[in-house]
Design an enzyme around this catalytic site. Structure first.
Site, PDB file in Angstrom:
ATOM      1  N   CYS A  34     -40.508 -36.525 -21.260  1.00 44.19           N
ATOM      2  CA  CYS A  34     -39.540 -37.550 -20.860  1.00 44.19           C
ATOM      3  C   CYS A  34     -38.541 -36.950 -19.871  1.00 44.19           C
ATOM      4  O   CYS A  34     -38.214 -35.770 -19.932  1.00 44.19           O
ATOM      5  CB  CYS A  34     -38.806 -38.095 -22.080  1.00 44.19           C
ATOM      6  SG  CYS A  34     -37.694 -39.468 -21.675  1.00 44.19           S
ATOM      7  N   ASP A  36     -35.502 -37.451 -19.860  1.00 43.31           N
ATOM      8  CA  ASP A  36     -34.231 -37.246 -20.569  1.00 43.31           C
ATOM      9  C   ASP A  36     -33.706 -35.820 -20.365  1.00 43.31           C
ATOM     10  O   ASP A  36     -34.432 -34.842 -20.581  1.00 43.31           O
ATOM     11  CB  ASP A  36     -34.460 -37.519 -22.066  1.00 43.31           C
ATOM     12  CG  ASP A  36     -33.153 -37.610 -22.834  1.00 43.31           C
ATOM     13  OD1 ASP A  36     -32.386 -36.626 -22.822  1.00 43.31           O
ATOM     14  OD2 ASP A  36     -32.906 -38.652 -23.464  1.00 43.31           O
ATOM     15  N   ARG A  38     -31.947 -33.994 -22.017  1.00 45.42           N
ATOM     16  CA  ARG A  38     -31.837 -33.135 -23.203  1.00 45.42           C
ATOM     17  C   ARG A  38     -33.172 -32.518 -23.618  1.00 45.42           C
ATOM     18  O   ARG A  38     -33.251 -31.835 -24.642  1.00 45.42           O
ATOM     19  CB  ARG A  38     -31.257 -33.943 -24.371  1.00 45.42           C
ATOM     20  CG  ARG A  38     -29.868 -34.477 -24.096  1.00 45.42           C
ATOM     21  CD  ARG A  38     -29.493 -35.565 -25.072  1.00 45.42           C
ATOM     22  NE  ARG A  38     -30.336 -36.755 -24.893  1.00 45.42           N
ATOM     23  CZ  ARG A  38     -30.231 -37.867 -25.619  1.00 45.42           C
ATOM     24  NH1 ARG A  38     -29.331 -37.938 -26.582  1.00 45.42           N
ATOM     25  NH2 ARG A  38     -31.019 -38.900 -25.390  1.00 45.42           N
ATOM     26  N   HIS A  90     -39.732 -37.713 -27.563  1.00 45.88           N
ATOM     27  CA  HIS A  90     -38.608 -37.211 -28.357  1.00 45.88           C
ATOM     28  C   HIS A  90     -37.978 -38.356 -29.136  1.00 45.88           C
ATOM     29  O   HIS A  90     -37.906 -39.490 -28.647  1.00 45.88           O
ATOM     30  CB  HIS A  90     -37.569 -36.521 -27.466  1.00 45.88           C
ATOM     31  CG  HIS A  90     -36.892 -37.456 -26.500  1.00 45.88           C
ATOM     32  ND1 HIS A  90     -35.638 -37.975 -26.705  1.00 45.88           N
ATOM     33  CD2 HIS A  90     -37.319 -37.994 -25.325  1.00 45.88           C
ATOM     34  CE1 HIS A  90     -35.312 -38.767 -25.702  1.00 45.88           C
ATOM     35  NE2 HIS A  90     -36.321 -38.796 -24.848  1.00 45.88           N
ATOM     36  N   CYS A  93     -35.421 -41.715 -28.115  1.00 47.69           N
ATOM     37  CA  CYS A  93     -35.730 -41.925 -26.692  1.00 47.69           C
ATOM     38  C   CYS A  93     -35.170 -43.271 -26.194  1.00 47.69           C
ATOM     39  O   CYS A  93     -35.490 -44.329 -26.739  1.00 47.69           O
ATOM     40  CB  CYS A  93     -37.243 -41.878 -26.474  1.00 47.69           C
ATOM     41  SG  CYS A  93     -37.723 -42.071 -24.744  1.00 47.69           S
TER      42      CYS A  93
HETATM   43 ZN    ZN Z   1     -36.751 -40.312 -23.542  1.00 42.41          ZN
END
Ligand code: ZN
Length: 203
Positions: A34, A36, A38, A90, A93
């Protein structure tokens, strides 16, 4: 930016660091994760530059018309000869959470998130039973990863490599933002048969 300090520190630790990396890239892993911020692939797997070939998009989707993803997959499988392809979602999400709302996110995001709604529909019976929204999202994260593994196996890129070189193995993982731990949720070894409708016999 901390780039200069980082480069100096790397050189101090290992004077050959950049020389070596500049001349050689032989990763054994392709990571599809992803976007993302993090969930950085190298950091959470404790690996170094040079070890993982990375593709990231919103909610780690494998879409069979995505030229960007397919180019990365083709290069990783056929040129870098990776032994493993990892799809890592994750928990928590945002893409998954957005997909189960009825919110109109406008054209482009709607198109993208539609793929996740399709995963929900495939598993509606199980998911409709879950009352807690966080648990529901987390389960959909796992099922989404599993579906993306199937999507990889449906490509002629993967099927040809399986037939000719018995690699790569496919791994579906989910990373926990709260504990930093990776949970394997779906594995598919090279050569696994899938629904024969998707299997090419003239590779
Ligand atoms: Zn995500």
């Amino acid at each position: 930016m901390e780039n200069k300090a980082w480069a100096a520190e790397k050189l101090a630790d290992d004077p050959q660091y950049f020389d070596r990396l500049a001349h050689l890239q032989t990763p054994e892993f392709l990571w599809i994760g992803c976007s993302d911020s993090r969930v950085p692939a190298n950091e959470i797997t404790g690996t170094q530059p040079g070890e993982i070939f990375v593709h990231r998009n919103v909610a780690n989707l494998v879409i069979n018309t995505d030229v960007n993803l397919l180019s990365v997959l083709d290069y990783a499988v056929n040129h870098l000869k990776v032994k493993h392809v990892i799809v890592c979602g994750h928990y928590g999400c945002g893409g998954i959470k957005a997909a189960i709302t009825k919110t109109d996110f406008k054209a482009v995001l709607n198109m993208w998130l539609r793929n996740i709604k399709d995963v929900y529909r495939l598993h509606r019976e199980e998911l409709d039973e879950i009352r807690d929204e966080e648990i529901l999202c987390d389960r959909l994260v796992e099922l989404n990863v599993q579906e993306q593994i199937f999507n990889l196996a449906k490509t002629s890129i993967i099927q040809r490599a399986w037939k000719n070189e018995q690699r790569p193995d496919l791994h579906g993982w989910v990373y926990g933002l709260k504990d930093g731990l990776i949970k394997p949720v779906y594995e598919m070894n090279a050569g696994t048969h899938i629904d024969e409708l998707y299997e090419y016999d003239n590779l």
